[in-house]
Design an enzyme around this catalytic site. Structure first.
Site, PDB file in Angstrom:
ATOM      1  N   ASP A  26       5.099   0.322   0.542  1.00 36.14           N
ATOM      2  CA  ASP A  26       3.899  -0.462   0.212  1.00 36.14           C
ATOM      3  C   ASP A  26       2.832   0.387  -0.480  1.00 36.14           C
ATOM      4  O   ASP A  26       2.781   1.600  -0.331  1.00 36.14           O
ATOM      5  CB  ASP A  26       3.310  -1.060   1.505  1.00 36.14           C
ATOM      6  N   GLU A  27       2.001  -0.318  -1.272  1.00 40.69           N
ATOM      7  CA  GLU A  27       0.758   0.223  -1.840  1.00 40.69           C
ATOM      8  C   GLU A  27       0.960   1.545  -2.572  1.00 40.69           C
ATOM      9  O   GLU A  27       0.311   2.539  -2.273  1.00 40.69           O
ATOM     10  CB  GLU A  27      -0.267   0.371  -0.714  1.00 40.69           C
TER      11      GLU A  27
HETATM   12  N1  IFG Z   1      -2.195  -2.810   4.167  1.00 41.07           N
HETATM   13  C1  IFG Z   1      -1.418  -1.574   4.420  1.00 41.07           C
HETATM   14  C2  IFG Z   1      -1.479  -1.038   5.840  1.00 41.07           C
HETATM   15  C3  IFG Z   1      -2.860  -1.199   6.460  1.00 41.07           C
HETATM   16  C4  IFG Z   1      -3.280  -2.664   6.362  1.00 41.07           C
HETATM   17  C5  IFG Z   1      -4.561  -2.916   7.142  1.00 41.07           C
HETATM   18  C6  IFG Z   1       0.582  -2.982   4.640  1.00 41.07           C
HETATM   19  C7  IFG Z   1       2.057  -3.141   4.414  1.00 41.07           C
HETATM   20  C8  IFG Z   1      -3.428  -3.032   4.908  1.00 41.07           C
HETATM   21  N2  IFG Z   1       0.007  -1.872   4.116  1.00 41.07           N
HETATM   22  O1  IFG Z   1      -0.034  -3.816   5.276  1.00 41.07           O
HETATM   23  O2  IFG Z   1      -1.145   0.348   5.817  1.00 41.07           O
HETATM   24  O3  IFG Z   1      -3.791  -0.353   5.851  1.00 41.07           O
HETATM   25  O4  IFG Z   1      -4.790  -4.290   7.309  1.00 41.07           O
END
Ligand code: IFG
Length: 495
Positions: free
Chosen positions: A309-310
């Site tokens: 992710d991200e």
């Molecule tokens: N998104 C990030 C998490 C966390 C989350 C907090 C995912 C897959 C926001 N990635 O959710 O690491 O930071 O709500």
């Protein structure tokens, strides 16, 4: 399906005996012991803060020859021949003089015990009200889950959660028949699992957490203990090592994982996406292989979660190649890969599971014959505030009070993602703002109970109006378990 007879009860008293077949397996005997312990001692299936071992009785389980009918007994039996017995299902028959619980496999017996537990008064949870009569209403229940994936994710990386607290979370998951515990074991702020071939990951990468606290990590023995504790409650642990982003803790521990060979300083903020493993560095692939190998050997469940992710620091092409190469390593170590929704844009195997959290990539994976786990942020992210007055939590996915967590239908959530492609649901609890077990409990309960019902019960037998009353009546049980739960104004909590 349940048919209850009002006004009649089976009363558990000091002569009540838990009964199993003379040739019952060790697993059935173990489950029977858990039931006996729940009836006579502090519950073996939940470890309330004020656990007291009461009464001189040893947990009593008797083996009887098939067909022998003992009055004042609770009998547990496997009936694999019963065609009606779907996986994880059970049949519970409560009569005034005896209770019989039949299941096709051990998990069904275990879930039947959780139902017995909920039919008994909250006093069964901590036995503080030792003189309270333990009785359950007469009736028959035939039950089985809608989805096979009924999960809770704990982010133990932003803030570390000790092994004992993870075990308490497992106890509480068991009460709701949840069966998957996803542990988010690494991120920018912390590396939480000992890797013997890369010792600085935990020793150096595990020393901090968000806000600069002392962090921590699980030794491999501790993770193995958590896994055993979970499996004894029919919960599979799903390990996640998030990559190629969310890796600052690893990069700070080993310069060779960075493209410029320079280790960044440890990071204790809550910005995401700024870190990435260097796909061109062979050290990266030795690292991925060693980490997957060591964790795969520790965790018997069939899955390894690679995160994905991200990712902001790699090109799309670098990302896609990273995911595909990581998948090959996960397969080489005998595991099925799971990744967050973004991995669906890579050329992944249909056996890989995509965990939907935001955006619209799940249908791409379904189109290639893949399966998904639903974790939609606006419904299931338990780190979201309940409402604007909630101190803990974030709000990027919106505010999630109990009704928002409960009142939706997974099968119609995403176009192109029909029920047949949905393995089930999983509620992530990210810990940027969640520090202590009481914080985790406050954010997880009661919404995790809502998630559990959504994952277990068919739409026809559930609805917000009746759920909120049942949840209100469930409050005293959470209280008896010492759970620091949020008393949502949407729920008529009984005293
Ligand atoms: N998104 C990030 C998490 C966390 C989350 C907090 C995912 C897959 C926001 N990635 O959710 O690491 O930071 O709500």
């Amino acid at each position: 399906m349940a048919e209850m007879t009002s006004g009649q009860f089976f009363v558990v008293d000091s002569m009540t005996t838990v009964v199993i077949d003379a040739d019952a397996s060790a697993e059935v005997a173990r489950i029977a012991d858990m039931l006996a312990a729940m009836l006579y001692l502090h519950p073996a299936t939940a470890r309330p803060r004020t656990a007291r071992v009461v009464g001189p009785r040893a947990a009593r389980v008797q083996r009887v020859s098939a067909g022998e009918r003992l009055a004042n007994s609770v009998s547990l039996r496997l009936a694999a021949d019963r065609p009606s017995m779907r996986a994880e299902g059970y049949e519970l028959d409560v009569q005034r003089d005896r209770v019989t619980l039949v299941a096709g496999e051990g998990s069904g017996l275990f879930y039947g015990i959780q139902t017995i537990r909920q039919l008994l008064p909250p006093a069964v949870e901590n036995r503080d009200a030792i003189n309270r009569q333990l009785r359950m209403p007469v009736g028959r229940i035939t039950d089985a889950p809608r989805f096979t994936w009924r999960g809770s994710m704990l982010d133990v990386s932003r803030h570390f959660l000790g092994a004992d607290d993870v075990k308490r979370h497992i106890d509480l998951m068991a009460l709701y028949k949840l069966n998957r515990l996803h542990l988010h074991l690494s991120d920018d702020q912390g590396w939480r699992i000992e890797i013997k071939s890369w010792p600085r990951l935990a020793q150096f990468g595990g020393q901090l957490e968000v806000g600069g606290g002392t962090g921590g990590f699980y030794t491999q023995e501790q993770l193995a203990e958590i896994v055993a504790y979970a499996r004894a409650r029919f919960i599979e642990v799903v390990p996640e090592i998030d990559m190629p982003a969310h890796v600052n803790a690893a990069l700070s521990a080993y310069p060779e994982l960075n493209c410029d060979g320079v280790a960044p300083p440890p990071y204790t903020g809550i910005v995401v996406g700024f870190s990435a493993l260097c796909p061109e560095s062979e050290a990266t692939w030795r690292f991925v292989d060693d980490v997957v190998r060591e964790i795969a050997a520790l965790v018997p469940s069939p899955w390894f979660h690679v995160g994905g992710d991200e990712v902001e620091k790699l090109t799309h092409d670098q990302y896609v190649r990273f995911v595909e190469r990581a998948q090959g390593i996960v397969h080489a170590h005998g595991k099925q890969m799971i990744g967050w929704g973004e991995v669906a844009t890579a050329n992944i195997a249909s056996s890989t599971i995509v965990q939907h959290w935001r955006g619209d990539s799940a249908h791409v994976h379904v189109a290639r014959g893949g399966k998904v786990i639903l974790s939609p942020g606006p419904r299931m992210y338990l780190d979201m505030k309940y409402d604007s007055s909630t101190v803990l939590g974030l709000r990027w996915a919106g505010l999630i009070d109990v009704r928002q967590a409960y009142d939706w239908e997974p099968a119609t959530l995403r176009p192109g993602v029909p029920e047949s492609a949905i393995l089930g649901l999983e509620a992530p609890l990210w810990s940027e703002t969640i520090e202590t077990m009481r914080d985790f409990e406050f954010m997880a309960f009661p919404r995790l109970a809502a998630v559990a019902e959504l994952a277990w019960s068919a739409p026809a037998v559930r609805g917000w109006e009746q759920f909120r009353w049942r949840l209100g009546a469930h409050g005293p049980r959470l209280q008896a378990l010492g759970v620091n739960f949020y008393r949502s104004p949407q729920v008529p909590w009984s005293r």
